[in-house]
Design a protein around this motif. Structure first.
Motif, short mmCIF file in Angstrom:
data_model
loop_
_atom_site.label_atom_id
_atom_site.label_comp_id
_atom_site.label_asym_id
_atom_site.label_seq_id
_atom_site.Cartn_x
_atom_site.Cartn_y
_atom_site.Cartn_z
N ALA A 372 0.84 -1.20 0.00
CA ALA A 372 0.00 0.00 0.00
C ALA A 372 0.87 1.25 0.00
O ALA A 372 0.62 2.21 -0.75
CB ALA A 372 -0.93 -0.02 1.21
N HIS A 373 1.90 1.26 0.82
CA HIS A 373 2.79 2.41 0.88
C HIS A 373 3.64 2.51 -0.39
O HIS A 373 3.91 3.63 -0.86
CB HIS A 373 3.67 2.31 2.12
CG HIS A 373 2.90 2.37 3.40
ND1 HIS A 373 2.40 3.54 3.92
CD2 HIS A 373 2.50 1.38 4.25
CE1 HIS A 373 1.74 3.28 5.04
NE2 HIS A 373 1.79 1.98 5.26
N ALA A 374 4.03 1.37 -0.95
CA ALA A 374 4.79 1.41 -2.20
C ALA A 374 3.93 1.96 -3.34
O ALA A 374 4.41 2.73 -4.18
CB ALA A 374 5.30 0.01 -2.55
N ALA A 375 2.65 1.58 -3.37
CA ALA A 375 1.75 2.09 -4.40
C ALA A 375 1.56 3.60 -4.24
O ALA A 375 1.58 4.35 -5.23
CB ALA A 375 0.39 1.38 -4.32
N ARG A 376 1.37 4.05 -3.01
CA ARG A 376 1.22 5.50 -2.77
C ARG A 376 2.48 6.25 -3.19
O ARG A 376 2.41 7.32 -3.81
CB ARG A 376 0.91 5.77 -1.30
CG ARG A 376 0.66 7.24 -1.01
CD ARG A 376 0.36 7.51 0.46
NE ARG A 376 -0.12 8.88 0.62
CZ ARG A 376 0.67 9.94 0.72
NH1 ARG A 376 2.00 9.79 0.66
NH2 ARG A 376 0.16 11.15 0.86
N ALA A 377 3.63 5.67 -2.86
CA ALA A 377 4.89 6.32 -3.22
C ALA A 377 5.01 6.48 -4.73
O ALA A 377 5.43 7.53 -5.23
CB ALA A 377 6.06 5.51 -2.67
N ASP A 378 4.63 5.43 -5.47
CA ASP A 378 4.75 5.49 -6.93
C ASP A 378 3.82 6.55 -7.52
O ASP A 378 4.19 7.28 -8.43
CB ASP A 378 4.45 4.12 -7.53
CG ASP A 378 4.60 4.11 -9.04
OD1 ASP A 378 5.74 4.29 -9.51
OD2 ASP A 378 3.59 3.95 -9.75
N LEU A 379 2.60 6.62 -7.00
CA LEU A 379 1.65 7.62 -7.50
C LEU A 379 2.14 9.04 -7.19
O LEU A 379 2.05 9.94 -8.03
CB LEU A 379 0.27 7.38 -6.90
CG LEU A 379 -0.40 6.06 -7.33
CD1 LEU A 379 -1.68 5.83 -6.53
CD2 LEU A 379 -0.71 6.07 -8.82
N CYS A 380 2.67 9.24 -5.98
CA CYS A 380 3.22 10.56 -5.64
C CYS A 380 4.41 10.90 -6.54
O CYS A 380 4.57 12.04 -6.98
CB CYS A 380 3.64 10.59 -4.17
SG CYS A 380 2.27 10.57 -2.99
N ARG A 381 5.25 9.90 -6.81
CA ARG A 381 6.40 10.13 -7.70
C ARG A 381 5.94 10.57 -9.07
O ARG A 381 6.49 11.52 -9.65
CB ARG A 381 7.22 8.84 -7.80
CG ARG A 381 8.43 8.92 -8.74
CD ARG A 381 9.08 7.55 -8.91
NE ARG A 381 8.19 6.58 -9.53
CZ ARG A 381 8.02 6.46 -10.83
NH1 ARG A 381 8.68 7.26 -11.68
NH2 ARG A 381 7.20 5.55 -11.33
N ARG A 382 4.92 9.90 -9.60
CA ARG A 382 4.41 10.25 -10.93
C ARG A 382 3.80 11.65 -10.95
O ARG A 382 3.77 12.30 -12.00
CB ARG A 382 3.39 9.20 -11.37
CG ARG A 382 4.02 7.85 -11.69
CD ARG A 382 3.01 6.73 -11.75
NE ARG A 382 1.95 6.97 -12.73
CZ ARG A 382 0.86 6.21 -12.84
NH1 ARG A 382 0.69 5.18 -12.00
NH2 ARG A 382 -0.05 6.48 -13.75
N LEU A 383 3.31 12.12 -9.81
CA LEU A 383 2.71 13.44 -9.72
C LEU A 383 3.73 14.52 -9.37
O LEU A 383 3.38 15.71 -9.28
CB LEU A 383 1.60 13.44 -8.67
CG LEU A 383 0.32 12.68 -9.05
CD1 LEU A 383 -0.56 12.46 -7.83
CD2 LEU A 383 -0.46 13.46 -10.13
N GLY A 384 4.99 14.12 -9.17
CA GLY A 384 6.02 15.09 -8.79
C GLY A 384 5.98 15.48 -7.32
O GLY A 384 6.66 16.43 -6.91
N LYS A 385 5.22 14.76 -6.50
CA LYS A 385 5.16 15.02 -5.06
C LYS A 385 6.30 14.25 -4.39
O LYS A 385 6.09 13.24 -3.71
CB LYS A 385 3.80 14.58 -4.49
CG LYS A 385 2.60 15.32 -5.08
CD LYS A 385 1.30 14.73 -4.53
CE LYS A 385 0.07 15.47 -5.03
NZ LYS A 385 -0.07 16.80 -4.42
#
Length: 418
Positions: A372-385
């Protein structure tokens, strides 16, 4: 025997233990009728192998030798106990243990590991106890590995296993495959166990390797045996076998030559096993029309959509989200919600997916789930967060016990700009 030859024999014994110990154990339980006695007999048999094989050579049928030796060691122990305790029933039990050393290797459907699985999945046991006991006794996973699969604490799992063994012994639960009329009501728990076994082999919960081919291969073997055993077509049994074959088809493409993790969208699909894909798709196409699809059929259908796509860009994410919608109705689960959120992110963009993942994490149900945390990290990375991505990658790293995943997360962290 010189030191080099002795090391070679030790390596052979270790290899036989990895490949045969749980089959030997299952047969010893059938012969001896007790988990703890069979466990002790198994260890005695392998200890004898370490002592005798360097001197006498490796037997032609190592499994039969180990079963025979374990049986003999157990009988010897029962006789000693009978003399010590002056109890005739121990001696009588010892004399009644059959000798199968001359029996042919392999009994078709009458497979001892399948017998053991149905015993461990008896309805007198709680669902969690069924799964924990089967993973421990049928597949030989450690308590820590089972706890990871359960998202539970190791002492809790250990207590479940001890209580389940006591229940089987005290209730006299039979060691057998149920008759055909009882199979339908017993099938759900067995399928659940097989799937958890496969998951541990397909994505090992800890260790140096991403996968454990012996464990996932055993799950597929057991699923095939179960499929052959059932008196008629059972859609969920077919769906589970299809699901495992479709996932297993990707094994060769999931890691680099150095053992590093390769995500689905970056895999070389030319390395996917087309024979397993064809078999899996044929099974799911046969299963889906039989009745309203269950969780395994729906998951297999999702895997089939991935298998059909020539590359990641061609994946039909709208169809995958629709299938996840059905799956969430058939088997509500926060992990399924998480997987759906990732699919939504692929269909509608990372911002839509992140909102769903954050809502799941806010409920606290997956706060200790590394993916769950890895998925959130990837989505934030893709958004530049990047700050949020860094925090989530670090949280995932704390929860990760598997080295390939750890190296992947560390690489992602290193790629983030300040």
């Amino acid at each position: 025997m010189n030191e080099h030859a002795s090391r070679e024999i030790r390596a052979i014994v270790d290899a036989v233990y990895r490949s045969e110990s749980r089959r030997v154990f299952a047969t010893l339980i059938r012969l001896l009728g007790d988990f703890d006695v069979a466990e002790e007999a198994l260890h005695d048999a392998f200890s004898a192998a370490l002592e005798q094989w360097p001197r006498d050579g490796v037997p032609a049928n190592a499994r039969a030798w180990l079963v025979s030796t374990g049986r003999f060691k157990a009988i010897d122990g029962l006789r000693r106990r009978a003399r010590f305790d002056s109890l005739d029933d121990f001696a009588e039990h010892a004399e009644n243990i059959p000798d199968e050393s001359a029996a042919p290797d392999g009994e078709g459907i009458a497979d001892d590991r399948l017998r053991l699985m149905f015993t461990c999945c008896h309805p007198a046991l709680s669902p969690d106890a069924q799964v924990a006991l089967t993973l421990r006794e049928v597949c030989g996973l450690s308590t820590e590995e089972i706890a990871q699969a359960f998202l539970s604490a190791a002492p809790t799992v250990a207590q479940r296993i001890v209580r389940a063994k006591s229940k089987i012994r005290d209730a006299g639960i039979p060691y057998r495959v149920p008759p055909p009329e009882e199979l339908p009501q017993r099938i759900d728990s067995v399928l659940r166990v097989i799937y958890l076994v496969f998951n541990e082999g397909y994505s090992a919960s800890s260790g140096e390797s991403l996968t454990r081919h012996d464990v996932s291969g055993e799950a597929i073997r057991l699923a095939r045996l179960l499929f052959e055993l059932l008196p008629g077509p059972e859609p969920e049994a077919m769906g589970l076998l299809a699901l495992m074959l479709l996932h297993e088809s990707r094994r060769a493409a999931r890691t680099s030559p150095s053992g590093d993790l390769i995500l689905l969208d970056e895999q070389d699909r030319g390395r996917w096993n087309r024979a397993q894909i064809a078999e899996g798709i044929a099974l799911i196409e046969r299963a889906l029309p039989l009745r309203r699809p269950g969780a395994y059929c729906l998951q297999a259908a999702i895997a089939a959509v991935h298998a059909d796509a020539p590359d990641s860009a061609a994946t039909d994410w709208a169809q995958i989200v629709a299938l996840y919608d059905l799956l969430a109705q058939a088997e509500p689960s926060p992990v399924i919600e998480l997987n759906r959120a990732v699919a939504v992110a692929m269909r509608d963009g990372p911002l839509a997916g992140l909102a769903l993942v954050d809502a799941i994490l806010a409920r606290g149900v997956l706060s200790d789930y590394r993916l769950a945390h890895a998925a959130r990290a990837d989505l934030c990375r893709r958004l530049g967060k990047n700050a949020d991505a860094r925090e989530s990658y670090q949280r995932a790293l704390v929860l990760t016990r598997q080295e390939p995943e750890r190296r992947f997360l560390e690489r992602r962290l290193g790629e983030l700009k300040n």
